[in-house]
Design a protein around this motif. Structure first.
Motif, PDB file in Angstrom:
ATOM      1  N   LYS A  19       2.443   1.827  -3.379  1.00 44.84           N
ATOM      2  CA  LYS A  19       1.437   2.326  -4.314  1.00 44.84           C
ATOM      3  C   LYS A  19       1.239   3.823  -4.146  1.00 44.84           C
ATOM      4  N   THR A  22      -0.774   3.503   9.222  1.00 43.72           N
ATOM      5  CA  THR A  22      -0.424   2.139   8.855  1.00 43.72           C
ATOM      6  C   THR A  22       0.206   1.459  10.068  1.00 43.72           C
ATOM      7  N   ASP A  80       0.823  -1.202   0.000  1.00 45.64           N
ATOM      8  CA  ASP A  80       0.000   0.000   0.000  1.00 45.64           C
ATOM      9  C   ASP A  80       0.858   1.254   0.000  1.00 45.64           C
TER      10      ASP A  80
END
Length: 876
Positions: A445, A457, A442
Motif C-alpha cells: 500500500k 515493520t 501494508d
C-alpha cells in the motif's frame, strides 16, 4: 549525443544548487490546505530572539507553499506584565479570533506558554499546541492537559564552562553575570546547579544586583586568570533596559578576559561564544513538531524534547583577540565573522564553473572521438558499478534494489541478515519472501501511494525467524529504469533496550509508590511512638505497664527501620551515614536467609571482626542479601554458602595494584559459594545495570549494580573470583570507621525541657494533639494548629508571642518550607524546626539555606526532639 549534453548540463546545475531537483513525491508530503496556525510570542518581535524563532517556524512550515495562514501575535511581556494586561490580551484574542478555526497553536517562551495553559480551554478549546523556549520545564506541568507538547529551553552552562576551562587551563576564577529580574535570578540558580562540583577547582561568584557602571568596574578589575560567563542581562539595578546584543557590547568592551555566553544573539558584539541556545533552532524544532501534528500525528504521542536544540557558536574576531586555536573547539562548531574569502564564499559556484567547463570540453572531445568516448564510458560504468557494490557492501544496513517488487540486487549485509545466498532471489518477487503475510499488504500500500517516509515493520529470515526492522526507501533511476532502493536496519538490539527501559520505568513507579506509602506510614508512626513515650513518662518504673510500653517502643522503632528500608528501595532516603557494626548486620541477615534458602544449601559463618564502618545499616544489609541471594540461585542442586568477616590492613602496594583507593584498615566481607560459577566473558559485565544471564522472570539484572553503587558510596570496593563449575567468591572491602558509636540513651528524667512558647503546625490532628501533650510535659507553653494559614495569621498578629516554631513539611495549601519563608519575612530571627515523614521537594541543605534551623525526619523520638529544641533555642 545531444541528449547526453543536455543531461550533463542539467546534472551540473542541480549539483550546484542553481536548479532545484524535481520532487515527484512533493504533493504526497505537503500539508493539508486552507488551515490557520497561531504563533503566540511572549516578547516583542523586534527582539532578535523572537525574529529568529519566527524565521525557524517559516523555514519549516513554508506557509505560502502549504496553504497555511500564519497568524503572529506578540505579547511584549518584557514591558507589560500585569494581571489587567493579561486579561485585556485574553479579551483581545477572543474578539479577534472568535470566528477563526485554528489547526495548531505555536508558543514561544514561558509567558505565552503559561497564558495558553490557563486560557486555552476558553479561547481555543481542543486546539493542539507545540511550544519552545520554555525555561524550568517539568513534565508535571502538562498534567491534565491534552495535545500539549514541544521543546524545552535548556541552557548548556556546564558544556560551555568545561570547554572554556579546557581552552584556558590556567583559569582560577569564573565570574557569572545575570540581572536581578525574575528570569535572571532563576538563571543564576540553575547555573549554580548545573556547575555543581566545579567550585572545587575554581572560584565561582555571581555579579549581584549592580548598576551597569558598577558591573563594568567589577569586570575591569578581574585578574588575567579569570573568565566571564554571561547568562541573561536585560536590566540593571537602576531599571535601565538593554537589548541582549547591546549588553554583550557594553560588558565585553571593558573586559580584559574572555567572555562566554549561553544565548546565541549575544555573540557578534565582543563575546567569544559557547554552547548556546538558538532562537532559530528552538523555532525550527517547535515547527517540526507542529508539522507532525498538522500531518495527523497525535500531539500526546510526541514526547517533549528536552535536549538537542543547542549548538556551539563562536566569533572569529574574539578567537583571534584571545589567541584561541580553532582546533580546541568541537568539530561541529559554527564560526561567525570569519574574514571574507572569495573561494570559501563562492566555492560552490567556482567548482560549478570549472566543472561546467570541463564537462563542455569532455562533450566536445566526445563528439570528435565518439567511438573512443563510448568505450571509456563503458569502462567508467563498470568501475562505477564496482565502486557502488563496494560502498553498498561496506554499510551496516541491508540494501536491496527492486523494480515493481522484482528483486535484482542486494548487498552482502542483506544476504547475511536474511540468510540467503547470492543469486537465490534474482528476478523473484522479493516482498513475500522477506516479509511475513501480515506485513506485505501494508508495504504494498505504501509503494502504491508513493510514500517514502521511514517505517518500522516485521521481516522474516530464510529459517522462518521473525525480527523487527526499519525500512527507508528512495526512488532512483538505475540501469535506465525506475527502481526503489530500500535500506533495511535490524532493530532487534534497539527493541531489547526499549524493553529494558520499560522495566526500569516500572521499577521507578514502584519506588514512587513506596515513597508515598513511607510518608503516610511515618505520620502514623509519629503518633504511635509519641503517645507511647508520653505513656512511658507517666508509667511507674518497674511495673508491667512500663515494661509493655518499652516493648511497644521497640516495635515502633523496628517499624521506623522498615520505613527506612522502603525509602532506601525507593532511592529517596536521606543519606545519613553512621557507624555500623557489620558483624551484627551479618548475623541478622543470615537468620533471614536461612528461612528463604533451600535446606540443601548449608550456611557457614566466620566472623573475626567487630569493627565498624561508616554507612547505613539498611544498605549494608542490602549488599549482603543481594550477594547471598545470587549465591543461592547459583546452587540450585545444593552446596555450601560461606560468609566471612575479617579485618585487613591494605598497604599502598595492594591499593595501587587493585583499584587505587585509600590505604588503612578495612573490613573484608567475603561471600563464597560452590555453585556453577561465572564464565570469563561475563565477569567484566556483571556489575552493569540490567545485565543478567537468567530469564527475565528470575531477575532484572539490577542486584549487583546496586551492590556496586552502595559499596562505592561507602568509599569501598568489591572484587570477584570465579571459575565455571568451581563457584564464586565476592569480597567487599570497606574502610574501618575511626569513630565509636555512642550507646547512651537519654532517660526520661534526663530529658531537657523549658518554659518557652512554641508554635506547633501539622495537618494531622492526631499528631498535633500528641506533640502538644509531649512538649507540655517538658514544660513548654504550646499553641497548636492543623492549618498553616491559620498559624501564619496568628503569628503575624503577635510574632513576639512565640520563641520557636515546629512545623510539618507536607501540608495542603501551604507547605512547611513556604510557611517558614513567610514566618521569617515577618520575624527574621524566629527559630524554626521542620519535620517530615518524607519529601523530595526540599533537602536538608536547602532547608538550612532558607533559614530553617533543624530538618528532622519523622517519626521523631522525644530523646532526640528534646535536645534539638534546646540547641535551637540556644542558637547552636
Amino acid at each position: 549525443m545531444r541528449l547526453f549534453c543536455i543531461t550533463t548540463i542539467i546534472v551540473v546545475l542541480q549539483w550546484s544548487g542553481l536548479l532545484a531537483p524535481l520532487n515527484i513525491a512533493a504533493g504526497a508530503e505537503s500539508l493539508d490546505k486552507n488551515r490557520n496556525v497561531l504563533l503566540l510570542n511572549s516578547y516583542n518581535q523586534k527582539m532578535s530572539w523572537v525574529e529568529n524563532i519566527v524565521q525557524g517556524v517559516e523555514d519549516i512550515l513554508h506557509p505560502e507553499q502549504n496553504n497555511l495562514t500564519l497568524h503572529i501575535e506578540n505579547m511584549d511581556t518584557k514591558v507589560f506584565f500585569s494581571a489587567e494586561y493579561f486579561e485585556s490580551f485574553r479579551n483581545y484574542l477572543q474578539v479577534k479570533y472568535q470566528k477563526t478555526s485554528f489547526s495548531l497553536i505555536l508558543l514561544s517562551d514561558n509567558n505565552a506558554y503559561d497564558f495558553i495553559r490557563t486560557h486555552r480551554k476558553t479561547l481555543f478549546p481542543g486546539v493542539p499546541v507545540s511550544f519552545c523556549g520554555v525555561n524550568d520545564f517539568e513534565q508535571n506541568q502538562l498534567a491534565g492537559l491534552q495535545d500539549f507538547t514541544g521543546v524545552a529551553e535548556l541552557f548548556s552552562a556546564r558544556q560551555t564552562v568545561e570547554l572554556a576551562l579546557k581552552i584556558h587551563p590556567e583559569t582560577t576564577e569564573l565570574f557569572i553575570i545575570n540581572d536581578y529580574l525574575k528570569t535572571g535570578r532563576a538563571w543564576a540558580k540553575d547555573i549554580d546547579e548545573d556547575l555543581q562540583g566545579l567550585s572545587d577547582t575554581i572560584r565561582i561568584r555571581h555579579s549581584g544586583n549592580l548598576s551597569i557602571k558598577e558591573l563594568q568596574d567589577e569586570i575591569s578589575r578581574l585578574g588575567p586568570t579569570a573568565l566571564i560567563l554571561l547568562g541573561v542581562f536585560f536590566a540593571d539595578r537602576d531599571g535601565l533596559y538593554y537589548t541582549y546584543e547591546r549588553t554583550g557590547e557594553i560588558l565585553s568592551k571593558v573586559s580584559k578576559v574572555p567572555v562566554y555566553c549561553l544565548l546565541e544573539f549575544n555573540i557578534g558584539s565582543g563575546i567569544v561564544g559557547g554552547h548556546v541556545i538558538s532562537g532559530y533552532y528552538q523555532g525550527k524544532t517547535m515547527a517540526e513538531i507542529g508539522k507532525k501534528i498538522l500531518s495527523g500525528e497525535d500531539a500526546d504521542s510526541i514526547p517533549v524534547i528536552l535536549q538537542g536544540s543547542n549548538r556551539y557558536v563562536f566569533d572569529y574576531k574574539q578567537l583571534s583577540r584571545f589567541g584561541i586555536d580553532e582546533k580546541l573547539l568541537p568539530g561541529n562548531s559554527v564560526i561567525i565573522n570569519r574574514p571574507f574569502s572569495f573561494y570559501q564564499e563562492y566555492k560552490t559556484e567556482v567548482l560549478t564553473v570549472l566543472f561546467f567547463i570541463c564537462a563542455l570540453l569532455l562533450t566536445i572531445i566526445g563528439l570528435i572521438l565518439n567511438i573512443g568516448r563510448r568505450k571509456r564510458a563503458e569502462k567508467a560504468l563498470q568501475e562505477s558499478e564496482i565502486r557502488f557494490r563496494q560502498l553498498a557492501n561496506a554499510t551496516w544496513e541491508a540494501i536491496i534494489v527492486h523494480s515493481k517488487g522484482m528483486f535484482f540486487h542486494g548487498n552482502d549485509p542483506f544476504y547475511s541478515l536474511f540468510g540467503y545466498q547470492k543469486g537465490e532471489l534474482d528476478n523473484k518477487q522479493i516482498l513475500p519472501i522477506i516479509l511475513p503475510p501480515e506485513s506485505v499488504g501494508d508495504v504494498v500500500k505504501r509503494i502504491e501511494q508513493g510514500i517514502l517516509d521511514p517505517y518500522e515493520t516485521v521481516a522474516i529470515r530464510k529459517n522462518g525467524e521473525k525480527f523487527p526492522v526499519e525500512i527507508r526507501v528512495r526512488e532512483m533511476e538505475y540501469e535506465e529504469r525506475d527502481v526503489r532502493m530500500a535500506a533495511i536496519r535490524d532493530l532487534s538490539g534497539r527493541k531489547r533496550i526499549e524493553q529494558r527501559l520499560a522495566q526500569s520505568q516500572k521499577l521507578e513507579a514502584i519506588g514512587t509508590l513506596a515513597g508515598g506509602i513511607a510518608h503516610d506510614f511515618n505520620n502514623i508512626l509519629s503518633a504511635i511512638i509519641g503517645y507511647c513515650e508520653l505513656a512511658s513518662l507517666e508509667a511507674i518504673p518497674g511495673t508491667k505497664i512500663k515494661k509493655y510500653l518499652g516493648e511497644m517502643h521497640k516495635a515502633g522503632n523496628r517499624a521506623k527501620e522498615l520505613v527506612q528500608q522502603i525509602l532506601t528501595f525507593a532511592r529517596k532516603s536521606i543519606d545519613e551515614k553512621e557507624p555500623v557494626q557489620v558483624s551484627q548486620v551479618v548475623v541478622e541477615a543470615l537468620k533471614l536467609l536461612r528461612a528463604s534458602l533451600p535446606t540443601s544449601i548449608s550456611i557457614q559463618q566466620h566472623l573475626n571482626s567487630n569493627a565498624q564502618v561508616l554507612g547505613e545499616t539498611t544498605k549494608i544489609h542490602q549488599v549482603l542479601m543481594n550477594l547471598c541471594t545470587n549465591a543461592g540461585k547459583a546452587m540450585k542442586d545444593g552446596g555450601t554458602l560461606t560468609v566471612s568477616l575479617d579485618e585487613e590492613y591494605l598497604d599502598q602496594e595492594f591499593i595501587s595494584r587493585n583499584l587505587g583507593y585509600t590505604t588503612g584498615n578495612h573490613i573484608k566481607l567475603s561471600v563464597k559459594d560452590t555453585g556453577v560459577g561465572i564464565p570469563p566473558e561475563d565477569l567484566t559485565k556483571i556489575f552493569d545495570p540490567f545485565f543478567t544471564t537468567r530469564p527475565k522472570e528470575e531477575g532484572t539484572g539490577l542486584g549487583l549494580s546496586v551492590v556496586h553503587g552502595i559499596v562505592r558510596d561507602c568509599h569501598g570496593f568489591i572484587t570477584v573470583w570465579s571459575e565455571p563449575g568451581k563457584g564464586c567468591d565476592f569480597s567487599v572491602y570497606l574502610p574501618v570507621a575511626d569513630v565509636v558509636a555512642s550507646h547512651h540513651t537519654i532517660l526520661a528524667d534526663e530529658l531537657p525541657g523549658g518554659s518557652e512558647r512554641i508554635l506547633l503546625v501539622d495537618d494531622e490532628t492526631m499528631l498535633v494533639n500528641m506533640m502538644h501533650d509531649l512538649l507540655q510535659k517538658l514544660g513548654y507553653e504550646v499553641t497548636g494548629f492543623t492549618s498553616a494559614l491559620e498559624a501564619l495569621h496568628t503569628f503575624s498578629k503577635s510574632p513576639d508571642d512565640f520563641d520557636l516554631v515546629i512545623s510539618d513539611m507536607t501540608m495542603p495549601i501551604m507547605s512547611g518550607d513556604t510557611l517558614a519563608g513567610e514566618l521569617l519575612s515577618v520575624r527574621p530571627d524566629i527559630p524554626i524546626i521542620l519535620n517530615t515523614g518524607f519529601t523530595d521537594k526540599i533537602t536538608e541543605d536547602e532547608a538550612l539555606k532558607i533559614g530553617i534551623k533543624r530538618f528532622i525526619m519523622k517519626p521523631v523520638e522525644i530523646n532526640k526532639l528534646a535536645p534539638a529544641i534546646r540547641e535551637v533555642l540556644a542558637g547552636e
